[in-house]
Design a protein around this motif. Structure first.
Motif, PDB file in Angstrom:
ATOM      1  N   MET A   1      -1.470   7.875   2.256  1.00 47.18           N
ATOM      2  CA  MET A   1      -2.918   7.262   1.531  1.00 47.18           C
ATOM      3  C   MET A   1      -2.555   6.449   0.300  1.00 47.18           C
ATOM      4  O   MET A   1      -3.476   5.538   0.393  1.00 47.18           O
ATOM      5  N   MET A   2      -2.372   7.621  -0.783  1.00 45.38           N
ATOM      6  CA  MET A   2      -2.104   6.739  -1.962  1.00 45.38           C
ATOM      7  C   MET A   2      -1.739   5.275  -1.988  1.00 45.38           C
ATOM      8  O   MET A   2      -1.898   3.937  -2.578  1.00 45.38           O
ATOM      9  N   THR A   3      -0.905   4.791  -1.450  1.00 46.22           N
ATOM     10  CA  THR A   3       0.517   3.700  -0.441  1.00 46.22           C
ATOM     11  C   THR A   3      -0.485   2.620  -0.375  1.00 46.22           C
ATOM     12  O   THR A   3      -0.788   1.551  -1.418  1.00 46.22           O
ATOM     13  N   SER A   4      -0.932   3.293   0.474  1.00 48.11           N
ATOM     14  CA  SER A   4      -2.140   2.227   1.626  1.00 48.11           C
ATOM     15  C   SER A   4      -3.275   1.839   0.400  1.00 48.11           C
ATOM     16  O   SER A   4      -3.628   0.661   0.496  1.00 48.11           O
ATOM     17  N   MET A   5      -4.257   2.472  -0.366  1.00 46.07           N
ATOM     18  CA  MET A   5      -5.229   2.383  -0.713  1.00 46.07           C
ATOM     19  C   MET A   5      -4.316   1.300  -2.500  1.00 46.07           C
ATOM     20  O   MET A   5      -5.128   0.199  -2.396  1.00 46.07           O
ATOM     21  N   TRP A   6      -3.296   1.586  -2.470  1.00 48.75           N
ATOM     22  CA  TRP A   6      -3.303   1.051  -3.889  1.00 48.75           C
ATOM     23  C   TRP A   6      -2.732  -0.178  -3.880  1.00 48.75           C
ATOM     24  O   TRP A   6      -2.884  -1.360  -4.236  1.00 48.75           O
ATOM     25  N   PHE A   7      -1.910  -0.198  -2.337  1.00 52.03           N
ATOM     26  CA  PHE A   7      -1.363  -2.109  -2.222  1.00 52.03           C
ATOM     27  C   PHE A   7      -1.508  -2.743  -1.178  1.00 52.03           C
ATOM     28  O   PHE A   7      -1.450  -3.503  -0.695  1.00 52.03           O
ATOM     29  N   ARG A   8      -2.547  -1.838  -0.818  1.00 52.16           N
ATOM     30  CA  ARG A   8      -3.346  -2.998   0.059  1.00 52.16           C
ATOM     31  C   ARG A   8      -5.488  -3.298   0.321  1.00 52.16           C
ATOM     32  O   ARG A   8      -5.518  -4.152   0.504  1.00 52.16           O
ATOM     33  N   HIS A   9      -6.326  -2.088  -0.262  1.00 54.17           N
ATOM     34  CA  HIS A   9      -7.506  -1.671  -0.440  1.00 54.17           C
ATOM     35  C   HIS A   9      -8.389  -1.840  -1.382  1.00 54.17           C
ATOM     36  O   HIS A   9      -9.748  -1.970  -1.775  1.00 54.17           O
ATOM     37  N   LEU A  10      -7.583  -1.280  -2.534  1.00 52.67           N
ATOM     38  CA  LEU A  10      -8.281  -1.499  -3.542  1.00 52.67           C
ATOM     39  C   LEU A  10      -8.355  -2.542  -4.341  1.00 52.67           C
ATOM     40  O   LEU A  10      -7.959  -3.350  -4.531  1.00 52.67           O
ATOM     41  N   ARG A  11      -9.420  -2.621  -5.015  1.00 50.26           N
ATOM     42  CA  ARG A  11     -10.762  -3.685  -6.391  1.00 50.26           C
ATOM     43  C   ARG A  11     -10.222  -3.713  -7.196  1.00 50.26           C
ATOM     44  O   ARG A  11     -10.190  -2.005  -7.556  1.00 50.26           O
ATOM     45  N   PRO A  12     -10.172  -4.358  -7.778  1.00 52.14           N
ATOM     46  CA  PRO A  12      -9.657  -4.215  -9.976  1.00 52.14           C
ATOM     47  C   PRO A  12     -11.740  -3.075 -10.331  1.00 52.14           C
ATOM     48  O   PRO A  12     -11.149  -2.324 -11.113  1.00 52.14           O
TER      49      PRO A  12
ATOM     50  N   ALA B   1       7.321  -3.909   4.451  1.00 56.94           N
ATOM     51  CA  ALA B   1       7.257  -3.564   2.731  1.00 56.94           C
ATOM     52  C   ALA B   1       6.904  -2.730   2.641  1.00 56.94           C
ATOM     53  O   ALA B   1       6.793  -1.957   1.472  1.00 56.94           O
ATOM     54  N   LEU B   2       5.053  -2.372   2.824  1.00 63.38           N
ATOM     55  CA  LEU B   2       4.742  -1.569   2.865  1.00 63.38           C
ATOM     56  C   LEU B   2       5.735  -0.047   2.862  1.00 63.38           C
ATOM     57  O   LEU B   2       4.590   0.554   2.046  1.00 63.38           O
ATOM     58  N   ARG B   3       5.920   0.720   4.315  1.00 57.43           N
ATOM     59  CA  ARG B   3       6.598   1.579   4.727  1.00 57.43           C
ATOM     60  C   ARG B   3       8.252   1.245   3.627  1.00 57.43           C
ATOM     61  O   ARG B   3       8.321   2.470   3.384  1.00 57.43           O
ATOM     62  N   GLU B   4       8.227   0.441   2.950  1.00 57.44           N
ATOM     63  CA  GLU B   4       9.317   0.330   2.073  1.00 57.44           C
ATOM     64  C   GLU B   4       8.669   1.346   0.476  1.00 57.44           C
ATOM     65  O   GLU B   4       9.329   1.460   0.170  1.00 57.44           O
ATOM     66  N   LEU B   5       7.758   0.374   0.407  1.00 62.31           N
ATOM     67  CA  LEU B   5       6.814   1.494  -1.276  1.00 62.31           C
ATOM     68  C   LEU B   5       6.769   2.107  -0.473  1.00 62.31           C
ATOM     69  O   LEU B   5       6.055   3.195  -1.735  1.00 62.31           O
ATOM     70  N   GLU B   6       5.998   2.577   0.408  1.00 62.62           N
ATOM     71  CA  GLU B   6       5.902   4.510   0.806  1.00 62.62           C
ATOM     72  C   GLU B   6       6.517   4.925   0.295  1.00 62.62           C
ATOM     73  O   GLU B   6       6.994   6.331   0.239  1.00 62.62           O
ATOM     74  N   SER B   7       8.158   4.553   0.801  1.00 63.56           N
ATOM     75  CA  SER B   7       9.198   5.634   0.775  1.00 63.56           C
ATOM     76  C   SER B   7       9.879   5.275  -0.668  1.00 63.56           C
ATOM     77  O   SER B   7       9.775   6.653  -1.294  1.00 63.56           O
ATOM     78  N   ARG B   8       9.241   4.351  -1.289  1.00 62.00           N
ATOM     79  CA  ARG B   8       9.639   4.257  -2.310  1.00 62.00           C
ATOM     80  C   ARG B   8       9.073   4.928  -3.880  1.00 62.00           C
ATOM     81  O   ARG B   8       9.411   6.029  -4.304  1.00 62.00           O
TER      82      ARG B   8
ATOM     83  N   GLY C   1      -2.064  11.468  11.145  1.00 63.77           N
ATOM     84  CA  GLY C   1      -3.416  10.378  10.876  1.00 63.77           C
ATOM     85  C   GLY C   1      -2.972  10.124   9.302  1.00 63.77           C
ATOM     86  O   GLY C   1      -3.181   8.469   8.714  1.00 63.77           O
ATOM     87  N   GLY C   2      -3.475  10.698   8.828  1.00 60.19           N
ATOM     88  CA  GLY C   2      -2.815  10.921   7.000  1.00 60.19           C
ATOM     89  C   GLY C   2      -1.349   9.962   6.668  1.00 60.19           C
ATOM     90  O   GLY C   2      -1.153   9.168   5.637  1.00 60.19           O
ATOM     91  N   HIS C   3      -0.836   9.770   7.675  1.00 63.79           N
ATOM     92  CA  HIS C   3       0.709  10.021   6.662  1.00 63.79           C
ATOM     93  C   HIS C   3       0.880   8.394   7.759  1.00 63.79           C
ATOM     94  O   HIS C   3       2.171   7.772   8.272  1.00 63.79           O
ATOM     95  N   ASP C   4       0.320   7.731   9.000  1.00 63.27           N
ATOM     96  CA  ASP C   4      -0.457   6.754   9.375  1.00 63.27           C
ATOM     97  C   ASP C   4      -0.349   5.409   8.409  1.00 63.27           C
ATOM     98  O   ASP C   4      -2.014   5.564   8.498  1.00 63.27           O
ATOM     99  N   LEU C   5       0.573   4.277   8.549  1.00 64.91           N
ATOM    100  CA  LEU C   5      -0.474   3.461   7.957  1.00 64.91           C
ATOM    101  C   LEU C   5      -1.436   1.969   8.588  1.00 64.91           C
ATOM    102  O   LEU C   5      -3.083   1.976   7.729  1.00 64.91           O
ATOM    103  N   ALA C   6      -1.236   2.164   9.578  1.00 65.70           N
ATOM    104  CA  ALA C   6      -1.873   0.835  10.618  1.00 65.70           C
ATOM    105  C   ALA C   6      -3.684   2.094  10.165  1.00 65.70           C
ATOM    106  O   ALA C   6      -4.393   2.307  10.231  1.00 65.70           O
TER     107      ALA C   6
END
Length: 778
Positions: A65-76, A21-28, A304-309
């Motif tokens: 990297m922004m997809t990974s941050m906002w949808f996996r790692h950032l906190r409010p 799902a994260l990869r789909e978000l990355e593409s979008r 590495g900067g494009h590898d979500l894992a």
């Protein structure tokens, strides 16, 4: 691709049902950011034909990297500064999170639409930090972290959270970055995380050798944790195969341009170019022969900067006990037809290229803003992220009440610089609640700018208390007591750092609803050095007072570069700022209090005060004794000018500002003796007077009553203006009543000498004023 990974993290792939799902978000996100720029340049009507612009390639390198941050790692509680050219990625993410209406997506770089670069004050969606000035937005979270920590010691309501900077590798060329990194206070800020988009390209070219290892060593020496993401999982797997070690060595030793050229090649061309001519060429060729063309093309771009894992692993490895920098190797234009090309910085995809991108990302050029289907995995991931990142809106607290007048009338001989220190001390007695919100900042000039008494009174701010080893030394005059309750922050000799912190201290009212009253003090000649970051802070919503002292050629013996010339007009021209240059101590107090009262509020504004070290006889101010008359004088001082001497039969008016007012008064006395009576007007703010003139002309909204009181039409007379600065600052005053005028001031570099010699050299002395007046009246 020189400089192998330093502190590289293990990116072993872990089964993760959310990753698809994260990869789909990355593409979008890649599609939406590219489509916004395409629409602005190729679809939206452009009658003027001017370039609209946008940066599809610079955005694409940040998508993963922004997809990974906002949808996996950032906190409010976290806050992020996004590199300027990646603003479409931020808007795309905010749209997917439900924070931006779809109607704005076609309005990138349109008047009233989405801004060119992220803007806290102008964009319709949430932006944590305004960026645009390269390097300054990158360092802003450092000063935001320091401001939050300071606020916590004052109110306990600054909260927590990481402060992220997403910056391009070219931003590391900016001096502001290294001034910030090297400040001793920064090494203790474990909430700082920088993520560097290491795409090895600048605007015009591929940078031959970025020397990432050298950069990593510099950050490590400054006490930072360094994480390097160089290769993605596919390349790492190839390196483990026979011939893989030779392949890795070959890529590591390539120059950046040679590697970038590979990104433009098909499989056959890659098999010819990659092995090279070294001893490992045969082993590399054998390894590549076992790969199909599609896998080989994918592997070359597998950084590495494009590898979500890999990004997951890096973000989870952050050590919050010290600042962290993540060097993420990326490809400028990743996922686009223009990837890796040296001239892709401002390139915009063609319609055919956009349709190909739409097909690869599951999008539609004819329906570009379509969202995910309700109930789909990426839709659910967006909903969860939106809920996780929800933060309460701050409700700004009204700043404590400030007095308009503390009731004292200074006497004797005093400088306006010394009056600053006295006014701050008086404020601690007259309005202790407001004084507690005052925080002063300076770059190692506290004592030489007369802040010594204030520093002794309130102490120096430090996250923890430190011993003052000179407290019992009888020769110690300035007591450097460092403690969490201190209200003075001194940085190194770096004006950019000082005003950057000043801007963030001035933004706490909008970030956390808690206003501070920040005052920055520096040598006036260095205002120009600090102007860009201070202006950036104002643009981003920071409200502060900048005090330049000592100013002008009145610093006579210092001479040369320590004598400022242009700063009065800079203050007049700076948006979001009111400027004052008081002549007397009482004027300094009144204008300082007025400026403090404008801070920390939605309708507030910053201020610039230009002070002097010239001692002035305070009796010349002729402060009215009657309370009503005194209040009238105060209102005029704050509004920009007041009449200091008035003659019913005046034939000429002398309008003077700051340290040269005594010279103007002396000239008026001698002119009267010569039969040419003169009015003397003391200008305190050329800025407010100019706004009043423009208001009369219908160009802006401002009060103009001060012009009627100080320059009434019935008393129009030839005008001499004089100040210790560039003469054009006051030259506009002749337009008030359209009178003949002569503007005196400083137009040459300063000289060392006595104040009499220096004033004579620049034409600021009474003789020069008298000659100018006599020339006007004939």
């Amino acid at each position: 691709m020189t400089n192998p990974a330093v502190g590289a993290v293990d990116t072993a792939d872990v089964a993760d049902p959310e990753l698809d799902a994260l990869r789909e978000l990355e593409s979008r996100v890649l599609w939406l950011s590219s489509a916004m720029i395409y629409h602005a340049n190729r679809v939206r009507p452009n009658p003027s034909g001017l370039k609209v612009g946008g940066h599809q390639a610079s955005s694409a390198s940040m998508v993963s990297m922004m997809t990974s941050m906002w949808f996996r790692h950032l906190r409010p509680e976290d806050r992020v500064s996004v590199k300027p050219h990646a603003s479409p990625v931020l808007h795309a993410i905010n749209y997917l999170l439900g924070r931006l209406d779809a109607s704005y997506l076609p309005r990138l770089r349109e008047f009233g639409g989405l801004q060119s670069y992220p803007s806290r004050s102008k964009d319709p969606d949430p932006v944590d930090y305004s960026t645009g000035s390269v390097g300054i937005g990158a360092t802003a979270p450092i000063w935001g972290a320091l401001a939050r920590r300071y606020l916590n010691t004052v109110t306990g309501e600054g909260g927590t959270g990481r402060q992220y900077s997403l910056l391009g590798d070219a931003e590391l060329d900016e001096g502001a970055v290294w001034e910030a990194v090297l400040d001793p206070a920064v090494a203790d800020l474990g909430e700082i995380v920088w993520v560097v988009d290491l795409n090895r390209q600048s605007l015009d070219r591929i940078v031959p050798n970025i020397a990432a290892g050298k950069l990593a060593g510099m950050f490590e020496a400054a006490g930072w944790q360094v994480i390097t993401l160089k290769y993605g999982q596919l390349l790492k797997e190839l390196f483990d195969r026979p011939g893989g070690a030779e392949l890795r060595r070959r890529i590591d030793e390539m120059t950046n341009p040679e590697y970038q050229r590979l990104l433009r090649c098909d499989g056959a061309e890659l098999r010819r170019r990659i092995p090279g001519t070294g001893t490992g060429a045969g082993a590399i060729a054998e390894l590549l022969s076992r790969l199909d063309d599609a896998t080989l093309v994918e592997a070359v771009a597998n950084l590495g900067g494009h590898d979500l894992a890999a990004l997951d692993t890096a973000f989870e490895a952050i050590d919050d006990s010290r600042p962290t920098i993540i060097f993420a190797y990326t490809i400028k234009g990743y996922g686009l037809a223009i990837k890796g090309h040296p001239q892709n910085h401002s390139a915009v995809l063609t319609e055919a290229q956009m349709r190909d991108l739409a097909a690869r990302t599951g999008s539609d050029l004819d329906d570009p803003w379509r969202g995910f289907a309700a109930g789909s995995p990426p839709y659910a991931l967006c909903a969860r992220a939106a809920e996780r990142l929800r933060r309460p809106e701050p409700h700004p607290l009204r700043p404590p009440a400030l007095p308009a007048d503390m009731g004292r009338t200074p006497s004797g001989t005093l400088t306006t610089q010394a009056a600053l220190g006295r006014a701050l001390l008086d404020l601690t007695r007259a309005a202790p609640q407001a004084a507690r919100r005052v925080v002063t900042v300076s770059p190692d000039v506290s004592s030489s700018t007369n802040l010594g008494g204030w520093v002794n009174k309130v102490g120096v701010w430090s996250a923890s208390e430190r011993p003052d080893w000179f407290a019992d030394d009888a020769d110690t005059i300035l007591h450097w007591r460092e403690k969490p309750t201190g209200q003075h922050i001194e940085l190194g000799i770096a004006e950019v750092n000082m005003v950057s912190l000043l801007g963030e201290l001035g933004a706490t009212w909008s970030r956390w609803g808690q206003p501070l009253l920040p005052i920055g003090v520096l040598y006036d000649p260095f205002v120009e050095r600090a102007l860009e970051p201070w202006s950036y802070g104002i643009y981003a919503g920071g409200q502060s007072i900048l005090i330049g002292t000592p100013s002008g050629v009145s610093l006579a013996p210092e001479g040369g570069a320590h004598q400022s010339i242009k700063t009065p007009s800079i203050g007049l021209e700076q948006p979001g700022c009111v400027t004052y240059e008081p002549a007397f101590a009482i004027d300094t107090e009144w204008t300082l209090l007025a400026c403090l009262s404008r801070l920390g509020r939605p309708d507030g504004t910053s201020a610039y005060l230009r002070l002097s070290t010239r001692p002035v006889d305070q009796s010349l101010a002729a402060v009215p004794a009657d309370p009503a008359a005194r209040e009238r004088r105060r209102r005029q001082v704050v509004a920009g000018a007041y009449t200091l001497r008035r003659r019913d039969d005046a034939r000429v008016t002398i309008a003077a500002m700051g340290a040269v007012v005594p010279a103007a008064l002396s000239a008026a006395e001698r002119l009267a003796a010569a039969g040419v009576p003169a009015d003397v007007v003391c200008v305190t703010s050329p800025d407010l007077l100019y706004r009043a003139v423009r208001a009369r002309q219908g160009h802006e909204r401002a009060e103009s009553w001060i012009l009627d009181q100080v320059f009434p039409a019935e008393r129009a007379a030839p005008l001499v203006t004089v100040l210790d600065g560039h003469p054009h600052t006051l030259a506009f005053l002749a337009t008030v009543n359209r009178v003949a005028t002569t503007a005196l001031g400083v137009t040459r570099f300063g000289q060392s000498g006595s104040i009499e010699d220096v004033y004579r050299y620049h034409g600021l002395d009474p003789d020069s004023i008298i000659r100018a007046a006599l020339d006007l009246v004939g």
